[in-house]
Write a protein that holds these residues in place. Sequence first.
Motif, PDB file in Angstrom:
ATOM      1  N   PRO A 124     -23.909  18.758   2.431  1.00 50.47           N
ATOM      2  CA  PRO A 124     -23.559  20.171   2.210  1.00 50.47           C
ATOM      3  C   PRO A 124     -22.072  20.433   2.382  1.00 50.47           C
ATOM      4  O   PRO A 124     -21.529  21.348   1.751  1.00 50.47           O
ATOM      5  CB  PRO A 124     -24.393  20.907   3.266  1.00 50.47           C
ATOM      6  N   ALA A 125     -21.401  19.645   3.240  1.00 53.21           N
ATOM      7  CA  ALA A 125     -19.953  19.814   3.375  1.00 53.21           C
ATOM      8  C   ALA A 125     -19.268  19.534   2.043  1.00 53.21           C
ATOM      9  O   ALA A 125     -18.342  20.261   1.637  1.00 53.21           O
ATOM     10  CB  ALA A 125     -19.421  18.887   4.463  1.00 53.21           C
ATOM     11  N   GLU A 173     -15.752  21.417   1.643  1.00 55.37           N
ATOM     12  CA  GLU A 173     -15.141  21.154   2.953  1.00 55.37           C
ATOM     13  C   GLU A 173     -14.963  19.642   3.094  1.00 55.37           C
ATOM     14  O   GLU A 173     -15.733  18.954   3.770  1.00 55.37           O
ATOM     15  CB  GLU A 173     -16.020  21.737   4.065  1.00 55.37           C
ATOM     16  N   HIS A 174     -13.950  19.126   2.430  1.00 55.31           N
ATOM     17  CA  HIS A 174     -13.805  17.685   2.273  1.00 55.31           C
ATOM     18  C   HIS A 174     -13.533  16.979   3.597  1.00 55.31           C
ATOM     19  O   HIS A 174     -14.025  15.862   3.824  1.00 55.31           O
ATOM     20  CB  HIS A 174     -12.707  17.394   1.260  1.00 55.31           C
ATOM     21  N   SER A 175     -12.757  17.596   4.480  1.00 51.43           N
ATOM     22  CA  SER A 175     -12.490  16.961   5.775  1.00 51.43           C
ATOM     23  C   SER A 175     -13.772  16.790   6.572  1.00 51.43           C
ATOM     24  O   SER A 175     -14.020  15.732   7.167  1.00 51.43           O
ATOM     25  CB  SER A 175     -11.477  17.794   6.573  1.00 51.43           C
ATOM     26  N   ASP A 216     -15.446  13.304   7.740  1.00 48.73           N
ATOM     27  CA  ASP A 216     -15.694  13.079   9.167  1.00 48.73           C
ATOM     28  C   ASP A 216     -17.166  12.736   9.418  1.00 48.73           C
ATOM     29  O   ASP A 216     -17.483  11.852  10.227  1.00 48.73           O
ATOM     30  CB  ASP A 216     -15.314  14.318   9.974  1.00 48.73           C
ATOM     31  N   SER A 217     -18.075  13.432   8.751  1.00 47.38           N
ATOM     32  CA  SER A 217     -19.505  13.141   8.918  1.00 47.38           C
ATOM     33  C   SER A 217     -19.835  11.747   8.405  1.00 47.38           C
ATOM     34  O   SER A 217     -20.598  10.998   9.039  1.00 47.38           O
ATOM     35  CB  SER A 217     -20.346  14.191   8.184  1.00 47.38           C
ATOM     36  N   HIS A 222     -14.061  11.817  -0.045  1.00 43.31           N
ATOM     37  CA  HIS A 222     -12.657  11.647  -0.426  1.00 43.31           C
ATOM     38  C   HIS A 222     -12.381  12.124  -1.852  1.00 43.31           C
ATOM     39  O   HIS A 222     -11.253  12.515  -2.173  1.00 43.31           O
ATOM     40  CB  HIS A 222     -12.261  10.162  -0.331  1.00 43.31           C
ATOM     41  N   SER A 223     -13.403  12.082  -2.714  1.00 43.33           N
ATOM     42  CA  SER A 223     -13.156  12.355  -4.136  1.00 43.33           C
ATOM     43  C   SER A 223     -12.692  13.784  -4.393  1.00 43.33           C
ATOM     44  O   SER A 223     -12.142  14.076  -5.454  1.00 43.33           O
ATOM     45  CB  SER A 223     -14.423  12.065  -4.953  1.00 43.33           C
ATOM     46  N   GLY A 224     -12.887  14.656  -3.433  1.00 43.67           N
ATOM     47  CA  GLY A 224     -12.432  16.026  -3.617  1.00 43.67           C
ATOM     48  C   GLY A 224     -10.939  16.203  -3.436  1.00 43.67           C
ATOM     49  O   GLY A 224     -10.396  17.259  -3.809  1.00 43.67           O
ATOM     50  N   ARG A 225     -10.253  15.183  -2.865  1.00 42.61           N
ATOM     51  CA  ARG A 225      -8.826  15.391  -2.587  1.00 42.61           C
ATOM     52  C   ARG A 225      -7.978  14.112  -2.610  1.00 42.61           C
ATOM     53  O   ARG A 225      -6.751  14.185  -2.639  1.00 42.61           O
ATOM     54  CB  ARG A 225      -8.666  16.059  -1.219  1.00 42.61           C
TER      55      ARG A 225
END
Length: 419
Positions: A227-228, A233-235, A239-240, A268-271
Amino acid sequence: MEGNKRLDGAMRERGFKQYELADAVNTHLIGRGHEGTVGDRTVRNWLTGRTRWPHPRQREALEAVFGRTADALGFRPPGRRSLTKPSEGPVDRRNFLTGAGGTTVTVVAPFLGAPRQVGTSDVIRLRDGLDALMALDDKKGGHEGLERAALAGAAEALEKQRLGATQRVRQRLFSVAADYTATAAWSALDAQRGDRAHALLGRALYLAGMGRDSVAELQVWNLYAMPANQRGEHSDAVDSAMAAQATTVTKRDPLFASLAHARTAVGHSGRDRQAALRSLGHAREALSKAVPAAPRPSWTAFYGPAELTALTAVVHNRIGNFAAAEAASHRALSSIPRQFRRNRAMATAQLALAQVRQGDVDQACASASTAFELMEGHSIPGRMRSRLGDFYRDLITLAPGATAVREWGDRYRSERSRA
């Protein structure tokens, strides 16, 4: 004020402390789709006699936990002066939960009544019920009935845990309860009920710790990352996924390490394009070392080369490699087993996204329609509706007036509203 000696005696007989009884009652309530609002103060009020006749749902939960009527537990409704009804004898019953299309899933044979020892055979029966729920999820995806069934299984595992014959059996039952609760959380995630899923994941993580089960811990962290990612909410997603990588099972079994690396890649692919591709490489390397037939929980059956390829398509779509995403989606669909209908439909939706982002409108509409056909006979899970919604937004942005777009939009609205 006269205290409730019968409830106190029943708690002593079962070895319940006040907070443990509150937890057992809340677990039953949540398993029936209600809020778990019972706390230590509520139990104290029952014991002191301040609350003489609990709320109907609480009475039902107490009766299920102890296998006795409310009267036999020392409660009396307003206007009643005495408690004359004798305690009921032991009751042994089996819960059956009906899934989609009349599918009946036996979850557990719950113990009610006088205490008895619980052993390995009880753990096995509970695991069998969990396997049945996994098979239902493979076909239909997350839905309210699956969540209720999973929570009922968790409640029964915790009831039996208090009667375990050995510390090892009790620990294994905590582990089973963690798996059932994580399954309920997954069902809520797939149905796009994020707040509900988050609460269940916290509970599952606690139970996994009590069971000292690093596999269950990895499962929960893997689910936390999903869900992150969906919320952008890429960080938190990374982290999860890194927490999943840190569980001890990843050192013992490369398959779990691969899953954690794959989830990290999606985060990571979001940023961070390079970090995403690097994590995909780690996932492939770890999976190449995994033993396919090694004994693992049933929830892991979805993961292997095909699912890693499907996740590779997700990553490439998100970093803008649309041709690579299309190719990976085709490879995934050629190898995802037929029984994983929901996973095949998700991979098909991913294929349609890659195609529309390359401007191939007609082929993209055809692919997206196949996702509906794969889920024929079942409602579309919320997570899949969301992915198809992303596809539709891209579609109308690219070619708002095209006939294929209008026709697909009509079908999308029809399928979305289907119960």
